[in-house]
Design a protein around this motif. Structure first.
Motif, PDB file in Angstrom:
ATOM      1  N   GLY A  14     -11.428  13.849 -23.023  1.00 31.00           N
ATOM      2  CA  GLY A  14     -10.083  14.099 -22.543  1.00 31.00           C
ATOM      3  C   GLY A  14      -9.089  13.005 -22.859  1.00 31.00           C
ATOM      4  N   LEU A  15      -9.484  11.752 -22.709  1.00 35.90           N
ATOM      5  CA  LEU A  15      -8.531  10.656 -22.916  1.00 35.90           C
ATOM      6  C   LEU A  15      -8.008  10.585 -24.354  1.00 35.90           C
ATOM      7  N   PRO A  16      -8.865  10.661 -25.390  1.00 32.44           N
ATOM      8  CA  PRO A  16      -8.319  10.646 -26.751  1.00 32.44           C
ATOM      9  C   PRO A  16      -7.386  11.821 -27.029  1.00 32.44           C
ATOM     10  N   LEU A  17      -7.688  12.983 -26.450  1.00 33.86           N
ATOM     11  CA  LEU A  17      -6.788  14.121 -26.607  1.00 33.86           C
ATOM     12  C   LEU A  17      -5.449  13.837 -25.955  1.00 33.86           C
ATOM     13  N   ALA A  18      -5.475  13.304 -24.733  1.00 30.02           N
ATOM     14  CA  ALA A  18      -4.235  12.966 -24.039  1.00 30.02           C
ATOM     15  C   ALA A  18      -3.444  11.917 -24.810  1.00 30.02           C
ATOM     16  N   GLN A  19      -4.157  10.963 -25.393  1.00 27.02           N
ATOM     17  CA  GLN A  19      -3.483   9.934 -26.184  1.00 27.02           C
ATOM     18  C   GLN A  19      -2.791  10.546 -27.403  1.00 27.02           C
ATOM     19  N   ALA A  20      -3.507  11.423 -28.118  1.00 26.15           N
ATOM     20  CA  ALA A  20      -2.938  12.046 -29.305  1.00 26.15           C
ATOM     21  C   ALA A  20      -1.743  12.926 -28.951  1.00 26.15           C
ATOM     22  N   ALA A  21      -1.864  13.668 -27.851  1.00 22.05           N
ATOM     23  CA  ALA A  21      -0.772  14.551 -27.449  1.00 22.05           C
ATOM     24  C   ALA A  21       0.453  13.762 -27.035  1.00 22.05           C
ATOM     25  N   THR A  22       0.259  12.708 -26.282  1.00 24.59           N
ATOM     26  CA  THR A  22       1.388  11.884 -25.853  1.00 24.59           C
ATOM     27  C   THR A  22       2.065  11.256 -27.058  1.00 24.59           C
ATOM     28  N   ALA A  23       1.265  10.762 -28.006  1.00 30.18           N
ATOM     29  CA  ALA A  23       1.828  10.156 -29.208  1.00 30.18           C
ATOM     30  C   ALA A  23       2.621  11.169 -30.031  1.00 30.18           C
ATOM     31  N   ALA A  24       2.236  12.446 -29.938  1.00 27.23           N
ATOM     32  CA  ALA A  24       2.942  13.506 -30.663  1.00 27.23           C
ATOM     33  C   ALA A  24       4.190  13.987 -29.927  1.00 27.23           C
ATOM     34  N   GLY A  25       4.488  13.376 -28.789  1.00 27.83           N
ATOM     35  CA  GLY A  25       5.671  13.745 -28.038  1.00 27.83           C
ATOM     36  C   GLY A  25       5.480  14.912 -27.097  1.00 27.83           C
ATOM     37  N   ILE A  26       4.238  15.270 -26.804  1.00 22.77           N
ATOM     38  CA  ILE A  26       3.931  16.364 -25.889  1.00 22.77           C
ATOM     39  C   ILE A  26       3.855  15.816 -24.468  1.00 22.77           C
ATOM     40  N   ASP A  27       4.619  16.379 -23.575  1.00 21.88           N
ATOM     41  CA  ASP A  27       4.609  15.949 -22.179  1.00 21.88           C
ATOM     42  C   ASP A  27       3.260  16.315 -21.566  1.00 21.88           C
ATOM     43  N   THR A  28       2.470  15.308 -21.202  1.00 19.31           N
ATOM     44  CA  THR A  28       1.065  15.520 -20.865  1.00 19.31           C
ATOM     45  C   THR A  28       0.718  14.953 -19.496  1.00 19.31           C
ATOM     46  N   ILE A  29      -0.049  15.743 -18.739  1.00 16.19           N
ATOM     47  CA  ILE A  29      -0.669  15.226 -17.527  1.00 16.19           C
ATOM     48  C   ILE A  29      -2.173  15.201 -17.749  1.00 16.19           C
ATOM     49  N   GLY A  30      -2.845  14.271 -17.070  1.00 19.72           N
ATOM     50  CA  GLY A  30      -4.294  14.201 -17.117  1.00 19.72           C
ATOM     51  C   GLY A  30      -4.825  14.443 -15.721  1.00 19.72           C
ATOM     52  N   TYR A  31      -5.622  15.496 -15.562  1.00 22.22           N
ATOM     53  CA  TYR A  31      -6.128  15.865 -14.237  1.00 22.22           C
ATOM     54  C   TYR A  31      -7.612  15.565 -14.148  1.00 22.22           C
ATOM     55  N   ASP A  32      -8.014  14.949 -13.029  1.00 20.66           N
ATOM     56  CA  ASP A  32      -9.421  14.694 -12.780  1.00 20.66           C
ATOM     57  C   ASP A  32      -9.650  14.727 -11.277  1.00 20.66           C
ATOM     58  N   THR A  33     -10.783  15.268 -10.863  1.00 20.63           N
ATOM     59  CA  THR A  33     -11.085  15.313  -9.429  1.00 20.63           C
ATOM     60  C   THR A  33     -11.554  13.960  -8.905  1.00 20.63           C
ATOM     61  N   ASP A  34     -11.967  13.076  -9.804  1.00 19.11           N
ATOM     62  CA  ASP A  34     -12.418  11.738  -9.413  1.00 19.11           C
ATOM     63  C   ASP A  34     -11.204  10.818  -9.341  1.00 19.11           C
ATOM     64  N   PRO A  35     -10.878  10.284  -8.180  1.00 16.51           N
ATOM     65  CA  PRO A  35      -9.677   9.446  -8.060  1.00 16.51           C
ATOM     66  C   PRO A  35      -9.794   8.098  -8.751  1.00 16.51           C
ATOM     67  N   ARG A  36     -11.007   7.658  -9.044  1.00 16.72           N
ATOM     68  CA  ARG A  36     -11.176   6.313  -9.617  1.00 16.72           C
ATOM     69  C   ARG A  36     -10.572   6.187 -11.014  1.00 16.72           C
ATOM     70  N   PRO A  37     -10.943   7.041 -11.979  1.00 23.11           N
ATOM     71  CA  PRO A  37     -10.307   6.885 -13.293  1.00 23.11           C
ATOM     72  C   PRO A  37      -8.812   7.146 -13.253  1.00 23.11           C
ATOM     73  N   VAL A  38      -8.382   8.032 -12.385  1.00 19.58           N
ATOM     74  CA  VAL A  38      -6.947   8.313 -12.266  1.00 19.58           C
ATOM     75  C   VAL A  38      -6.207   7.067 -11.805  1.00 19.58           C
ATOM     76  N   ALA A  39      -6.742   6.403 -10.783  1.00 19.33           N
ATOM     77  CA  ALA A  39      -6.109   5.189 -10.270  1.00 19.33           C
ATOM     78  C   ALA A  39      -6.113   4.079 -11.314  1.00 19.33           C
ATOM     79  N   GLU A  40      -7.234   3.942 -12.023  1.00 19.13           N
ATOM     80  CA  GLU A  40      -7.325   2.900 -13.046  1.00 19.13           C
ATOM     81  C   GLU A  40      -6.316   3.142 -14.160  1.00 19.13           C
ATOM     82  N   LEU A  41      -6.212   4.382 -14.605  1.00 18.50           N
ATOM     83  CA  LEU A  41      -5.267   4.703 -15.670  1.00 18.50           C
ATOM     84  C   LEU A  41      -3.836   4.520 -15.214  1.00 18.50           C
ATOM     85  N   ALA A  42      -3.536   4.967 -14.009  1.00 17.55           N
ATOM     86  CA  ALA A  42      -2.170   4.835 -13.487  1.00 17.55           C
ATOM     87  C   ALA A  42      -1.757   3.373 -13.399  1.00 17.55           C
TER      88      ALA A  42
END
Length: 413
Positions: A14-42
């Motif tokens: 998921g992360l490389p896809l989100a990175q590629a999409a964001t770099a392409a100018g696509i407004d992207t959210i990343g959803y995960d049920t685990d709060p730990r990676p979400v908090a770390e990324l934020a």
């Protein structure tokens, strides 16, 4: 706030896809049920596997990427890509529980005309027979009529800059031709080439074939490593010569085991075993034990017992120059050495803390000093920072499981 894309599952897919999409100018959210990676990324901190750097995460955030645990965000996107993990279960089939959980969360908020894609490694038929019913029952919408549904096998080679997301062709297989074209339009914004499969089952089977191809060929060369050692033949010289053949051969190299996220699938549905893949798995699973046998033999040949021997393991990740330890054989090798009574330590420039059986393994601060003090040094992973020539000089006894030390400077697998 509405977004164009939701990436569901913020792991190695998921992360490389989100990175590629964001770099392409696509407004992207990343959803995960685990709060730990979400908090770390934020907070701008990179994942522990080292797949993305802190600067890359910061660029994603500044580009509009938003990690979240809020499922309501899923109802505001035009495209949703499920990238959740599917580890093999006890029956050697992919565990689809995370995919099902993602599907239910998405289905409750699915809007008409949304494009839903699955990238997780799955059995052929999963998109149509498992994902489709969950989405339709939870949303009241019909796939192929009210929303698009397709599968695209994840293709990642972490650390390979030549074949990054943009320069790796994407295979797309939709439930209908219109689904395929909708998915192709999305991936066409991210990569140079899109390849259309006949349908979802063909696209799913592409992933099975690609993963099994790797494991079967690694098993072949691992068997050759054992054979060549018994015959006194330099396998790495054999491979060097064989790979000059311009057709019908692709070079694979042996190692202490097979790591990585792509697991071989040797059973496709009920009563459909892939016997060659099953055998390849058995060969590869034996390699850590073979390494242990070589360690014990080398120590014995130099008048030492494995019990009480100081053994230094170099490189505990599954791939060079990355921190990712997924599937690395180092942990099993460490366990087996400890069971024999060896005193194990390790060195890895990418791993600050390493544990075996949840117990910390001492980390060597000075590589050369540690190699000089160890009765046996075992190179498990070839990080570029390792000076192999200097290491071969300093180490009392060196076992090279990657065949990268200068000829005659070490004992090779």
């Amino acid at each position: 706030m509405p977004a164009d894309l939701a990436v569901i599952g913020l792991g190695h897919l998921g992360l490389p896809l989100a990175q590629a999409a964001t770099a392409a100018g696509i407004d992207t959210i990343g959803y995960d049920t685990d709060p730990r990676p979400v908090a770390e990324l934020a907070a701008g901190r990179p994942p522990v596997d080292g797949s993305l750097t802190a600067s890359e995460i910061r660029r994603m955030l500044s580009g509009g990427f938003r990690p979240t645990t809020n499922p309501t965000e899923l109802g505001r996107v035009r495209t949703a890509v499920i990238c959740t993990p599917t580890p093999l279960g006890a029956d050697r089939t992919p565990d689809l529980s995370a995919v099902a959980e993602a599907a239910r969360a998405l289905a409750a908020r699915l809007r008409p005309n949304t494009t839903v894609l699955l990238e997780s490694p799955v059995h052929p038929g999963t998109t149509e027979d498992v994902l489709r019913p969950l989405l339709e029952e939870g949303s009241g919408l019909r796939a192929g009529r009210d929303f698009h549904l397709a599968y695209s096998p994840g293709r990642l080679d972490p650390g390979n800059r030549a074949h990054d997301f943009a320069h790796t062709p994407r295979v797309i297989g939709g439930l209908t031709p219109a689904c395929t074209e909708s998915a192709a339009a999305f991936y066409g914004r991210l990569t140079d080439k899109v390849v259309r499969a006949r349908g979802t089952r063909e696209a799913e089977t592409v992933k099975v074939l690609e993963t099994n191809f790797r494991h079967v060929n690694i098993a072949l060369v691992n068997e050759m490593a054992v054979l060549c050692h018994d015959l006194g033949v330099d396998l790495w010289d054999v491979i060097r010569c064989a790979e000059t053949k311009p057709f019908g051969f692709q070079a694979f190299r042996p190692g202490p085991g097979v790591g990585g996220h792509g697991l071989p699938v040797d059973t496709i549905g009920p009563h459909r075993p892939l016997r060659l893949v099953e055998l390849a798995g058995q060969v590869n699973e034996r390699m850590p034990q073979y390494v242990i046998q070589r360690c014990a033999t080398l120590l014995n040949e130099h008048g030492k017992s494995a019990r009480g021997a100081r053994v230094l393991l170099l490189g505990v990740t599954y791939k060079p120059d990355l921190a990712d330890q997924e599937g690395s054989p180092a942990a099993e090798i460490g366990r087996r050495l400890m069971d024999m009574g060896a005193v194990v330590s390790y060195h890895d420039p990418y791993v600050a803390d390493w544990r075996v059986r949840d117990l910390p393994v001492p980390r060597a601060d000075s590589l050369y000093e540690a190699a000089a003090a160890a009765d046996l040094t075992v190179l498990l992973q070839h990080h570029r920072t390792y000076d192999l020539q200097g290491l071969a000089v300093k180490a009392q006894l060196l076992l090279d499981t990657r065949g990268v030390t200068p000829a005659g400077a070490a004992h090779r697998l």
